[in-house]
Design a protein around this motif. Structure first.
Motif, PDB file in Angstrom:
ATOM      1  N   ASP A   1     116.614 -75.633  24.707  1.00  0.00           N
ATOM      2  CA  ASP A   1     115.490 -76.321  24.339  1.00  0.00           C
ATOM      3  C   ASP A   1     114.122 -75.242  24.929  1.00  0.00           C
ATOM      4  N   ASN A   2     114.430 -74.858  26.173  1.00  0.00           N
ATOM      5  CA  ASN A   2     113.549 -74.136  26.740  1.00  0.00           C
ATOM      6  C   ASN A   2     113.408 -72.742  26.199  1.00  0.00           C
ATOM      7  N   LEU A   3     114.699 -71.856  25.770  1.00  0.00           N
ATOM      8  CA  LEU A   3     114.431 -70.714  25.007  1.00  0.00           C
ATOM      9  C   LEU A   3     113.727 -71.097  23.765  1.00  0.00           C
ATOM     10  N   GLN A   4     113.894 -71.841  23.172  1.00  0.00           N
ATOM     11  CA  GLN A   4     112.870 -72.294  22.208  1.00  0.00           C
ATOM     12  C   GLN A   4     111.607 -71.918  22.307  1.00  0.00           C
ATOM     13  N   TYR A   5     110.947 -72.692  23.374  1.00  0.00           N
ATOM     14  CA  TYR A   5     109.811 -72.565  23.717  1.00  0.00           C
ATOM     15  C   TYR A   5     109.275 -71.108  24.058  1.00  0.00           C
ATOM     16  N   VAL A   6     109.950 -70.427  24.725  1.00  0.00           N
ATOM     17  CA  VAL A   6     109.837 -69.128  25.304  1.00  0.00           C
ATOM     18  C   VAL A   6     109.499 -68.361  24.236  1.00  0.00           C
ATOM     19  N   VAL A   7     110.527 -68.694  23.225  1.00  0.00           N
ATOM     20  CA  VAL A   7     110.535 -67.531  22.214  1.00  0.00           C
ATOM     21  C   VAL A   7     109.203 -67.795  21.176  1.00  0.00           C
ATOM     22  N   LYS A   8     108.655 -69.077  21.337  1.00  0.00           N
ATOM     23  CA  LYS A   8     107.720 -69.171  20.337  1.00  0.00           C
ATOM     24  C   LYS A   8     106.394 -68.807  21.191  1.00  0.00           C
ATOM     25  N   ILE A   9     106.394 -68.958  22.608  1.00  0.00           N
ATOM     26  CA  ILE A   9     105.240 -68.346  23.162  1.00  0.00           C
ATOM     27  C   ILE A   9     105.033 -66.709  23.131  1.00  0.00           C
ATOM     28  N   ILE A  10     106.311 -66.188  23.034  1.00  0.00           N
ATOM     29  CA  ILE A  10     106.431 -64.674  22.769  1.00  0.00           C
ATOM     30  C   ILE A  10     105.783 -64.108  21.458  1.00  0.00           C
ATOM     31  N   SER A  11     106.372 -65.313  20.710  1.00  0.00           N
ATOM     32  CA  SER A  11     106.023 -64.724  19.178  1.00  0.00           C
ATOM     33  C   SER A  11     104.408 -64.900  18.832  1.00  0.00           C
ATOM     34  N   MET A  12     103.860 -65.804  19.541  1.00  0.00           N
ATOM     35  CA  MET A  12     102.262 -65.954  19.596  1.00  0.00           C
ATOM     36  C   MET A  12     101.587 -64.809  20.186  1.00  0.00           C
ATOM     37  N   PHE A  13     102.342 -64.399  21.385  1.00  0.00           N
ATOM     38  CA  PHE A  13     101.792 -63.400  22.334  1.00  0.00           C
ATOM     39  C   PHE A  13     102.025 -61.958  21.379  1.00  0.00           C
ATOM     40  N   CYS A  14     102.945 -61.848  20.857  1.00  0.00           N
ATOM     41  CA  CYS A  14     103.089 -60.541  19.726  1.00  0.00           C
ATOM     42  C   CYS A  14     102.107 -60.462  18.584  1.00  0.00           C
ATOM     43  N   GLY A  15     101.363 -61.463  18.599  1.00  0.00           N
ATOM     44  CA  GLY A  15     100.651 -61.567  17.218  1.00  0.00           C
ATOM     45  C   GLY A  15      99.446 -60.539  17.123  1.00  0.00           C
ATOM     46  N   LEU A  16      99.040 -60.237  18.646  1.00  0.00           N
ATOM     47  CA  LEU A  16      97.999 -59.355  18.813  1.00  0.00           C
ATOM     48  C   LEU A  16      98.523 -57.823  18.723  1.00  0.00           C
ATOM     49  N   ARG A  17      97.929 -56.779  18.177  1.00  0.00           N
ATOM     50  CA  ARG A  17      98.473 -55.445  18.119  1.00  0.00           C
ATOM     51  C   ARG A  17      98.712 -54.982  19.567  1.00  0.00           C
ATOM     52  N   GLU A  18      97.787 -55.107  20.541  1.00  0.00           N
ATOM     53  CA  GLU A  18      97.855 -54.602  21.787  1.00  0.00           C
ATOM     54  C   GLU A  18      98.935 -55.250  22.582  1.00  0.00           C
ATOM     55  N   ASN A  19      99.154 -56.390  22.287  1.00  0.00           N
ATOM     56  CA  ASN A  19     100.450 -57.013  22.979  1.00  0.00           C
ATOM     57  C   ASN A  19     101.714 -56.517  22.445  1.00  0.00           C
ATOM     58  N   ARG A  20     101.653 -56.103  21.238  1.00  0.00           N
ATOM     59  CA  ARG A  20     102.929 -55.561  20.873  1.00  0.00           C
ATOM     60  C   ARG A  20     103.213 -54.284  21.444  1.00  0.00           C
ATOM     61  N   THR A  21     102.240 -53.459  21.857  1.00  0.00           N
ATOM     62  CA  THR A  21     102.310 -52.287  22.014  1.00  0.00           C
ATOM     63  C   THR A  21     102.852 -52.349  23.785  1.00  0.00           C
ATOM     64  N   TYR A  22     102.250 -53.249  24.339  1.00  0.00           N
ATOM     65  CA  TYR A  22     102.398 -53.609  25.661  1.00  0.00           C
ATOM     66  C   TYR A  22     103.938 -54.184  25.694  1.00  0.00           C
ATOM     67  N   MET A  23     104.526 -54.831  24.752  1.00  0.00           N
ATOM     68  CA  MET A  23     105.980 -55.045  24.865  1.00  0.00           C
ATOM     69  C   MET A  23     106.806 -54.058  24.671  1.00  0.00           C
ATOM     70  N   VAL A  24     106.393 -53.144  23.748  1.00  0.00           N
ATOM     71  CA  VAL A  24     107.592 -51.803  23.769  1.00  0.00           C
ATOM     72  C   VAL A  24     107.046 -51.142  24.721  1.00  0.00           C
ATOM     73  N   VAL A  25     106.023 -50.737  25.207  1.00  0.00           N
ATOM     74  CA  VAL A  25     105.748 -49.783  26.300  1.00  0.00           C
ATOM     75  C   VAL A  25     106.357 -50.130  27.522  1.00  0.00           C
ATOM     76  N   THR A  26     106.216 -51.365  27.974  1.00  0.00           N
ATOM     77  CA  THR A  26     107.054 -51.820  29.180  1.00  0.00           C
ATOM     78  C   THR A  26     108.273 -52.518  29.158  1.00  0.00           C
ATOM     79  N   ASN A  27     108.961 -52.088  27.851  1.00  0.00           N
ATOM     80  CA  ASN A  27     110.449 -52.255  27.729  1.00  0.00           C
ATOM     81  C   ASN A  27     110.786 -53.721  27.767  1.00  0.00           C
TER      82      ASN A  27
END
Length: 150
Positions: A1-27
């Motif tokens: 259940d906690n993983l579901q919320y975490v994945v949802k938050i990450i999905s919202m975070f990755c909605g912005l272009r800069e954040n997707r770049t951040y996710m890849v650059v920081t591995n």
């Protein structure tokens, strides 16, 4: 259940272009790929009951399709190479082999149709990422106008 919320938050975070770049650059995408591998490693059909699995596929697909700044493009390519080498595709193949048809894919409330859609979109993005950018007219066969044989 906690993983579901975490994945949802990450999905919202990755909605912005800069954040997707951040996710890849920081591995930060590698643990998500590992989470997907862990989910696909579950026994038999239990994986289709994982509520956040389609969203996890969507996050990975967004980041594969994301256009990185030129100076960071090699990091995205390394992540894509990691996805190919991790054994994730073999696990996904094994799970997709468990799906027996015919299926009514119009029933969006069922977990299998959405998981199938998102997993195949993920595969299409992964395969499409290996095509050189010089072939800019590439589109998946289902997006082309006209007949499939064209």
């Amino acid at each position: 259940d906690n993983l579901q919320y975490v994945v949802k938050i990450i999905s919202m975070f990755c909605g912005l272009r800069e954040n997707r770049t951040y996710m890849v650059v920081t591995n930060r995408m590698v643990p998500l790929a590992d989470l997907l591998y862990w989910c696909l490693n579950k026994h038999s059909n239990h994986v289709f009951g994982v509520v956040f699995l389609p969203q996890l596929f969507h996050i990975l697909t967004m980041n594969i399709r994301h256009r990185m700044p030129q100076e960071n493009e090699h990091l995205k390519q390394e992540f894509i190479e990691y996805l190919f080498c991790s054994g994730l595709l073999f696990k996904l193949r094994n799970k997709l082999e468990l799906v027996k048809g015919p299926l009514d894919l119009s029933q969006s409330s069922e977990p299998i149709p959405l998981m199938l859609l998102k997993s195949l979109t993920f595969l299409e993005a992964l395969v499409g990422s290996t095509i050189p950018r010089s072939i800019s007219h590439y589109k998946p066969v289902y997006e082309k106008a006209g007949k499939i044989s064209d």
